[in-house]
Each structure stands twice: as structure tokens, then as C-alpha cells.
Design an enzyme around this catalytic site. Structure first.
Site, PDB file in Angstrom:
ATOM      1  N   SER A 142     -20.354 -10.693 -12.878  1.00 31.61           N
ATOM      2  CA  SER A 142     -20.582  -9.372 -12.480  1.00 31.61           C
ATOM      3  C   SER A 142     -19.685  -8.903 -11.394  1.00 31.61           C
ATOM      4  O   SER A 142     -18.970  -9.710 -11.054  1.00 31.61           O
ATOM      5  CB  SER A 142     -21.885  -9.657 -11.623  1.00 31.61           C
ATOM      6  OG  SER A 142     -22.281  -8.481 -10.980  1.00 31.61           O
ATOM      7  N   TYR A 155     -26.116 -13.745  -4.059  1.00 28.49           N
ATOM      8  CA  TYR A 155     -25.835 -13.459  -5.350  1.00 28.49           C
ATOM      9  C   TYR A 155     -24.118 -13.183  -5.766  1.00 28.49           C
ATOM     10  O   TYR A 155     -23.872 -13.825  -6.939  1.00 28.49           O
ATOM     11  CB  TYR A 155     -26.631 -12.033  -5.789  1.00 28.49           C
ATOM     12  CG  TYR A 155     -26.081 -11.537  -7.291  1.00 28.49           C
ATOM     13  CD1 TYR A 155     -26.840 -12.053  -8.500  1.00 28.49           C
ATOM     14  CD2 TYR A 155     -25.651 -10.472  -7.583  1.00 28.49           C
ATOM     15  CE1 TYR A 155     -26.423 -11.905  -9.714  1.00 28.49           C
ATOM     16  CE2 TYR A 155     -25.142  -9.785  -8.970  1.00 28.49           C
ATOM     17  CZ  TYR A 155     -25.915 -10.612  -9.777  1.00 28.49           C
ATOM     18  OH  TYR A 155     -25.458 -10.183 -10.994  1.00 28.49           O
TER      19      TYR A 155
END
Length: 249
Positions: A142, A155
Site C-alpha cells: 500500500s 496498518y
């Protein structure tokens, strides 16, 4: 249907919906036999399989929770029984949970790291046992790995870890002629993003304002990149993190 991946066997974790489903469909369209892995929704996974087979492709759905070591071992044992080899592994299964610093708990940390990082490593460990020279491992990371998004400390840390794992395993598995790369999407409009209310949020508008191409992504923006990394077109590429984010950093 073209044949860049004809005769190949691909496992796509977490592919009953979203980015994983799009990747599974695109790999199948290029000739690969695809294992559509799912954790909970067999119905959704079977829809992906049905869409692939409707277009002349080959796919099978196999349940396994990639946060559980026993499930991971069972998944790859079943794949071995069905196909006897694995040429392509797409480590897509993952979760995200954005919370402020004061709300981070041990459970919050472990839940994301157990799936996003440990599950990825254990899945790769099992896959390479059955992967011949020329194999390709694709980790879905990501932009959060480097963007420093607020409320995403855990995250973001998991995805930074994915990029680090990618680089390390590329060197470790290179002598076996197995390539390892990651795809780093920006915000993508998936079922999860819509269900969380992010799709129509001010956060989406903020991301779009910071993205040179002026929009968030769609699963179909990511899947062709996975096909490229799985195919011989990328035969001299390994250890790379490819940002597919409309220019967002």
C-alpha cells in the site's frame, strides 16, 4: 483470451472480492489456473470462480484464514493435490483498521500483523515448497507503507513490513529464480471501502486532491499490473515495490 500465463497455476489469497478478485480474473484471462482463496464468504468466492469459468478460464475456490497457520498449511496441501505445483502466488489477503494512537491496543496490533505480515510470510513459505524456477510472488502492499497517513500507525507499519519482506525474499529466493515484488496501491474503491463509508467521505476527497490523476483507483487498475509481474514480461524485475496510485505518495 491470450496465453501469457498458459499452463501456470496461481494462488490468490483473499480473492473473493475487491482487488484480489480482479487479480484472479485477470490471471485466469491470461491462461492461468487460479485458486480463489477466501476466509469467510464461499458464496462470493464461487461467484468469482463462476465468472472465470464463464469466460473459458479455470478456477477453484478454497477456504483458508491466512491468519491461522493450520489453515495456511491446509490451503497449500490442497493446491498441491489439485495441481502439483504453484507458479504464481499473490499475497493479497489483508485487513486495515484506522484508529488514533490512544486507541491502539495489543489486539489491534496483532490482528493486523498476524494477517498482513505473518500470514504473508507463512503463505510464501508454503508456496515456495512447490514453486519451480521462474515462479513469481506478488505481495499487495500500500502507499500507506511510506505515506505516513494519520490514524494508520499500525496498518502503515504492516505495509512497510511487506515492502521490507519483499526486498529480503527477492534476494533470498533469487538464486532459485523465483522473483518477489510488491504492488503498492493508493486508495481503491472496493466493497470494504464502500462498506466503511470511505467511498463518499471527505477523506476520499482529500486523497483525490493529493493525487495527480485526480481520482481513486478501481480494482481493474491494479489487476493488469499483477499480470505483468506474474508473466515473463517482468522476467528481470525483482525486489521492487511498484506504486499503482495515480501518482499519490
Amino acid at each position: 483470451m491470450s496465453a501469457r500465463l498458459s499452463g501456470k497455476v496461481a494462488v490468490v489469497t483473499g480473492s473473493s472480492k475487491g482487488i484480489g478478485a480482479a487479480i484472479a480474473q485477470h490471471l485466469a484471462a491470461e491462461g492461468a489456473a487460479v485458486v480463489v482463496n477466501y476466509a469467510a464468504s464461499r458464496e462470493a468466492a464461487e461467484r468469482v470462480v463462476a465468472e472465470i469459468t464463464r469466460k473459458g478460464g479455470k478456477a477453484v475456490a478454497i477456504q483458508a484464514n491466512l491468519a491461522k497457520e493450520a489453515d495456511i498449511r491446509r490451503l497449500f496441501a490442497e493446491v498441491r493435490k489439485l495441481f502439483d505445483r504453484i507458479d504464481i502466488l499473490v499475497n493479497n489477503a489483508g485487513i486495515y483498521d484506522f484508529v488514533a494512537l490512544e486507541n491502539i491496543t495489543v489486539e489491534h496490533f496483532r490482528k493486523q500483523f498476524d494477517l498482513n505480515v505473518l500470514g504473508l510470510i507463512l503463505a510464501t513459505q508454503e508456496a515456495v515448497k512447490h514453486m519451480p524456477a521462474g515462479g513469481s510472488i506478488i505481495n499487495v502492499s500500500s502507499v500507506a507503507a511510506t505515506a505516513g497517513l494519520p490514524n494508520a500507525a499500525v496498518y502503515g507499519a504492516t505495509k512497510a513490513s511487506v515492502d521490507a519482506v519483499t526486498r529480503s525474499l527477492a534476494k533470498e529466493l533469487g538464486p532459485r529464480k523465483i522473483r518477489v515484488n510488491s504492488i503498492n496501491p493508493g486508495m481503491v474503491e472496493t466493497e470494504g471501502v464502500r462498506a466503511a463509508g470511505i467511498s463518499e467521505s471527505d477523506f476520499r476527497k482529500q486523497i483525490e486532491s493529493q493525487t495527480p490523476l485526480g481520482r481513486i483507483g478501481q480494482p481493474q487498475d491494479i489487476a493488469p499490473v499483477a499480470v505483468f509481474l506474474a508473466s515473463a514480461d517482468s522476467a528481470w524485475i525483482t525486489g521492487e515495490s511498484l506504486f499503482v496510485s495515480g501518482g499519490q505518495r
